[in-house]
Design a protein around this motif. Structure first.
Motif, PDB file in Angstrom:
ATOM      1  N   LEU A 179      28.804 102.794-101.884  1.00  0.00           N
ATOM      2  CA  LEU A 179      27.391 103.053-101.570  1.00  0.00           C
ATOM      3  C   LEU A 179      26.643 103.727-102.715  1.00  0.00           C
ATOM      4  O   LEU A 179      25.537 103.294-103.071  1.00  0.00           O
ATOM      5  CB  LEU A 179      27.275 103.874-100.281  1.00  0.00           C
ATOM      6  N   PRO A 180      27.185 104.775-103.341  1.00  0.00           N
ATOM      7  CA  PRO A 180      26.434 105.419-104.422  1.00  0.00           C
ATOM      8  C   PRO A 180      26.075 104.462-105.552  1.00  0.00           C
ATOM      9  O   PRO A 180      24.970 104.509-106.089  1.00  0.00           O
ATOM     10  CB  PRO A 180      27.379 106.525-104.913  1.00  0.00           C
ATOM     11  N   GLU A 181      26.996 103.570-105.893  1.00  0.00           N
ATOM     12  CA  GLU A 181      26.716 102.642-106.995  1.00  0.00           C
ATOM     13  C   GLU A 181      25.616 101.656-106.590  1.00  0.00           C
ATOM     14  O   GLU A 181      24.745 101.314-107.393  1.00  0.00           O
ATOM     15  CB  GLU A 181      27.992 101.886-107.375  1.00  0.00           C
ATOM     16  N   VAL A 182      25.627 101.221-105.339  1.00  0.00           N
ATOM     17  CA  VAL A 182      24.591 100.293-104.869  1.00  0.00           C
ATOM     18  C   VAL A 182      23.241 101.015-104.761  1.00  0.00           C
ATOM     19  O   VAL A 182      22.191 100.465-105.100  1.00  0.00           O
ATOM     20  CB  VAL A 182      24.999  99.666-103.515  1.00  0.00           C
ATOM     21  N   VAL A 183      23.273 102.264-104.320  1.00  0.00           N
ATOM     22  CA  VAL A 183      22.043 103.065-104.257  1.00  0.00           C
ATOM     23  C   VAL A 183      21.430 103.176-105.658  1.00  0.00           C
ATOM     24  O   VAL A 183      20.229 102.977-105.839  1.00  0.00           O
ATOM     25  CB  VAL A 183      22.333 104.461-103.671  1.00  0.00           C
ATOM     26  N   ALA A 184      22.269 103.507-106.635  1.00  0.00           N
ATOM     27  CA  ALA A 184      21.766 103.649-108.008  1.00  0.00           C
ATOM     28  C   ALA A 184      21.184 102.327-108.506  1.00  0.00           C
ATOM     29  O   ALA A 184      20.146 102.301-109.172  1.00  0.00           O
ATOM     30  CB  ALA A 184      22.902 104.106-108.931  1.00  0.00           C
ATOM     31  N   LEU A 185      21.840 101.239-108.170  1.00  0.00           N
ATOM     32  CA  LEU A 185      21.376  99.904-108.574  1.00  0.00           C
ATOM     33  C   LEU A 185      19.949  99.655-108.083  1.00  0.00           C
ATOM     34  O   LEU A 185      19.098  99.146-108.806  1.00  0.00           O
ATOM     35  CB  LEU A 185      22.330  98.871-107.967  1.00  0.00           C
TER      36      LEU A 185
END
Lengths: 231, 214
Positions: free
Chosen positions: A197-203
């Motif tokens: 989730l954090p990586e997708v949020v940052a994306l």
């Protein structure tokens, strides 16, 4: 209305919520049919599933099936629409009034992740298999994907030159979000959906908020893993 | 550089007839509605001749998909080969891909949409194409100062773009060349940040080698 002796009324009589036994039966039938369709499509792929297979798994008669749905495609579209409506409702419930935009994005992504985590069969049917179901179902899938676009597009308000960002950006990001779920489903790693989730949020946030702000929100999006509900 | 594998030129006239018929019919109807008899009739191939080469319709579809996929991937490899910098390689690949999908909408539909609905054997071939693209994007994690932490970024962006191409061809909307710049922006941003990504919007298309013969 009086309760029977020794028993209290468990619910208030309300004409608006009363349903007849026949209607309850119809609802149960639809629920079983849709559930069966989702499970079969998830396990075998959309094209390999027939209406007969749905009928058998749902434990209804063919006549009952065709009383509710014109075809396999009609049934699957009903399933898709029902789940999409539920996801929209869940997103609506998750978005508190006056919630800042980045948190709205995170809450929305979390609802999608929860679907994948708690019902991977259904998620697989709708995210992995739906795009293979022919042009009508693909169009429904695309419409669902693009439902994220207005939310993401609001992020342009936070960019000094928001209107100059690529016109296709939100469509790419929406597709990327669904694809991140797709990959976890096809490799059988639904338990990792929370971890990514954090990586997708940052994306999603980076084009609008910049690198540092996006990273900060991504870091804050990490939450304790909630246990799956007992089935 | 990825080893070149294109072999369409070594295939028989019968194979090419089946290929052309499959692309044509696959563009008109779903795999589920695609019958072997229709394919054979369109291709002018007998059932006996078909069985000499393929076990069933899915086997034929898989073989044709693999050959066409490899030809496109070879074109992308040749485009990227002159460059060592990751951004340059991705950019050359992106423009070569745009050129490939702009030539024949039936082929684009076949590669980006049709294959995913054509059975498990074909889907595995689709995944080979996608994983090759993901591998290239994922090299961005090795760039100095890269912001992406796992392969999830490559899969998400690559999958999103794959879907975008599929949606465009399904809706009959040719992709303008400028969209490649937009996709480069979306691709570079999660690895190298906003300033570098915005620069992609101003970089012109690189020269590309000639397409491979079909």
């Amino acid at each position: 209305m009086r309760a029977l002796p020794g028993r209290s009324l468990r619910q208030t009589v309300d004409d608006a919520t009363l349903i007849t036994p026949q209607e309850q039966t119809r609802r149960d039938q639809r629920r079983r049919i849709l559930r069966a369709a989702g499970e079969l499509v998830a396990k075998r792929g959309y094209n390999a599933v027939t209406a007969d297979m749905i009928v058998k798994r749902a434990r209804v008669s063919p006549r009952t099936f065709y009383r509710h749905y014109r075809s396999k495609e009609d049934c699957f579209l009903a399933l898709f629409d029902a789940v999409f409506a539920q996801v929209r409702a869940d997103v609506g419930a998750a978005l508190a009034e006056e919630m800042p935009w980045p948190e709205q994005v995170i809450a929305t992504l979390r609802v999608i992740g929860d679907l994948v985590r708690t019902d991977p069969l259904l998620a697989r049917a709708l995210i992995v298999e739906a795009p293979t179901g022919g042009p009508v179902i693909f169009a429904r899938y695309e419409r669902a994907t693009r439902a994220l676009v207005p939310l993401f597009r609001r992020g342009r308000e936070f960019h000094p030159r928001g209107e100059t960002l690529p016109s296709t950006l939100e469509v790419t990001l929406a597709g990327s979000v669904l694809w991140s779920a797709y990959q976890r489903l096809i490799v059988g790693e639904v338990d990792r959906i929370e971890a990514i989730l954090p990586e997708v949020v940052a994306l999603v946030l980076r084009p609008y908020l910049g690198d540092e702000e996006a990273a900060r929100h991504a870091g804050e999006s990490v939450a304790p893993v909630r246990p799956l509900a007992a089935s | 550089m990825r080893e070149l594998r294109a072999e369409a030129g070594t295939r028989s006239a019968r194979w090419h007839a089946l290929r052309d018929a499959l692309l044509e019919l696959g563009f008109q109807r779903d795999y589920e509605a695609l019958g072997l008899e229709d394919l054979l009739a369109r291709a002018g191939v007998s059932a006996a001749d078909f069985r000499r080469e393929f076990a069933d319709l899915e086997d034929c579809y898989r073989d044709i998909y693999a050959v066409e996929r490899d030809r496109i991937l070879d074109e992308l490899s040749l485009a990227a080969a002159p460059y060592t910098a990751w951004r340059d390689r991705v950019r050359a690949t992106a423009y070569a891909l745009w050129r490939a999908v702009s030539v024949d909408e039936r082929l684009t539909y076949f590669i980006f949409v049709g294959g995913r609905g054509a059975g498990e054997r074909v889907r595995r071939e689709v995944e080979v194409a996608m994983e090759t693209i993901f591998d290239l994007l994922d090299e961005g994690r090795s760039e100095p100062g890269s912001l992406a932490s796992t392969r999830t970024t490559a899969e998400s962006i690559g999958g999103g773009i794959w879907n975008q191409i599929g949606a465009a061809v399904t809706n009959g909307e040719p992709m303008a060349e400028r969209v490649v710049g937009y996709m480069m922006y979306a691709t570079v941003l999660p690895y190298l940040g906003t300033e570098t990504a915005e620069a992609e919007l101003e970089i012109p298309p690189p020269p590309l080698p000639a397409p491979l013969p079909r």
